[in-house]
Write an enzyme that holds these catalytic residues in place. Structure first.
Site, mmCIF file in Angstrom:
data_model
loop_
_atom_site.group_PDB
_atom_site.id
_atom_site.type_symbol
_atom_site.label_atom_id
_atom_site.label_comp_id
_atom_site.label_asym_id
_atom_site.label_seq_id
_atom_site.Cartn_x
_atom_site.Cartn_y
_atom_site.Cartn_z
ATOM 1 N N MET A 26 -3.989 4.301 -0.981
ATOM 2 C CA MET A 26 -4.886 5.661 0.162
ATOM 3 C C MET A 26 -5.743 6.562 -0.489
ATOM 4 O O MET A 26 -6.610 6.656 0.297
ATOM 5 C CB MET A 26 -3.573 6.168 1.162
ATOM 6 C CG MET A 26 -3.340 5.286 2.098
ATOM 7 S SD MET A 26 -4.382 4.083 2.857
ATOM 8 C CE MET A 26 -5.177 4.306 4.508
ATOM 9 N N VAL A 57 1.133 -0.884 0.218
ATOM 10 C CA VAL A 57 -0.451 0.089 0.153
ATOM 11 C C VAL A 57 0.787 1.269 -0.036
ATOM 12 O O VAL A 57 2.119 1.503 0.214
ATOM 13 C CB VAL A 57 -0.637 0.243 1.235
ATOM 14 C CG1 VAL A 57 -1.442 0.694 1.802
ATOM 15 C CG2 VAL A 57 -1.699 -1.256 1.077
ATOM 16 N N CYS A 58 0.450 2.480 -1.105
ATOM 17 C CA CYS A 58 1.042 4.059 -0.636
ATOM 18 C C CYS A 58 0.022 4.404 -0.395
ATOM 19 O O CYS A 58 -1.307 4.658 -0.543
ATOM 20 C CB CYS A 58 2.295 4.054 -1.226
ATOM 21 S SG CYS A 58 1.403 3.679 -3.266
ATOM 22 N N ARG A 59 0.435 5.804 -1.184
ATOM 23 C CA ARG A 59 -0.584 7.014 -1.504
ATOM 24 C C ARG A 59 -2.058 6.818 -2.816
ATOM 25 O O ARG A 59 -3.098 6.282 -2.713
ATOM 26 C CB ARG A 59 0.083 7.686 -1.312
ATOM 27 C CG ARG A 59 -0.847 9.256 -1.247
ATOM 28 C CD ARG A 59 -0.714 10.988 -2.200
ATOM 29 N NE ARG A 59 0.753 10.950 -2.697
ATOM 30 C CZ ARG A 59 -0.513 11.419 -3.878
ATOM 31 N NH1 ARG A 59 -1.791 11.541 -3.507
ATOM 32 N NH2 ARG A 59 0.436 11.644 -5.249
ATOM 33 N N GLY A 71 -0.628 3.954 -5.401
ATOM 34 C CA GLY A 71 0.066 2.981 -5.482
ATOM 35 C C GLY A 71 1.148 2.470 -6.505
ATOM 36 O O GLY A 71 1.596 1.446 -7.488
#
Length: 98
Positions: free
Chosen positions: A90, A62-64, A66
């Site tokens: 996110m 997961v990141c901000r 993708g």
């Protein structure tokens, strides 16, 4: 690279599935909230902390948005890990955060 969208991850968690989530955002980003239970492992430290991961387990990165999680997914995949990138990151997450 395997992918999964944020809505599907949220549904799995809400249905009681145990997921191994790894959030590769920076500390200041994670401080604003992360998916409950996600392990924080900044992208720049993934190669130094991969020994903490189990090659027999499945992980969702997961990141901000993708992008960084996609880089982490590709890297860990090349090392033999079972990893999936959460597309949309996110920014698309509508579930609870901690």
């Amino acid at each position: 690279m395997k992918t999964i969208d944020a809505k599907t991850v949220q549904e799995k968690l809400e249905n009681g599935e145990q997921l191994n989530l790894i959030d590769v955002r920076e500390a200041d980003e994670v401080a604003t909230g992360k998916i409950p239970g996600a392990l924080h492992m900044p992208l720049g430290l993934v190669e130094f902390r991969e020994h903490e991961l189990d090659k027999n387990a499945a992980y969702i990165m997961v990141c901000r948005s993708g992008g960084r999680s996609g880089q982490a997914t590709q890297y860990l995949e090349s090392k033999g890990f079972n990893v999936t990138n959460m597309t949309g990151g996110m920014l698309d997450w509508e579930g609870s955060i901690e």
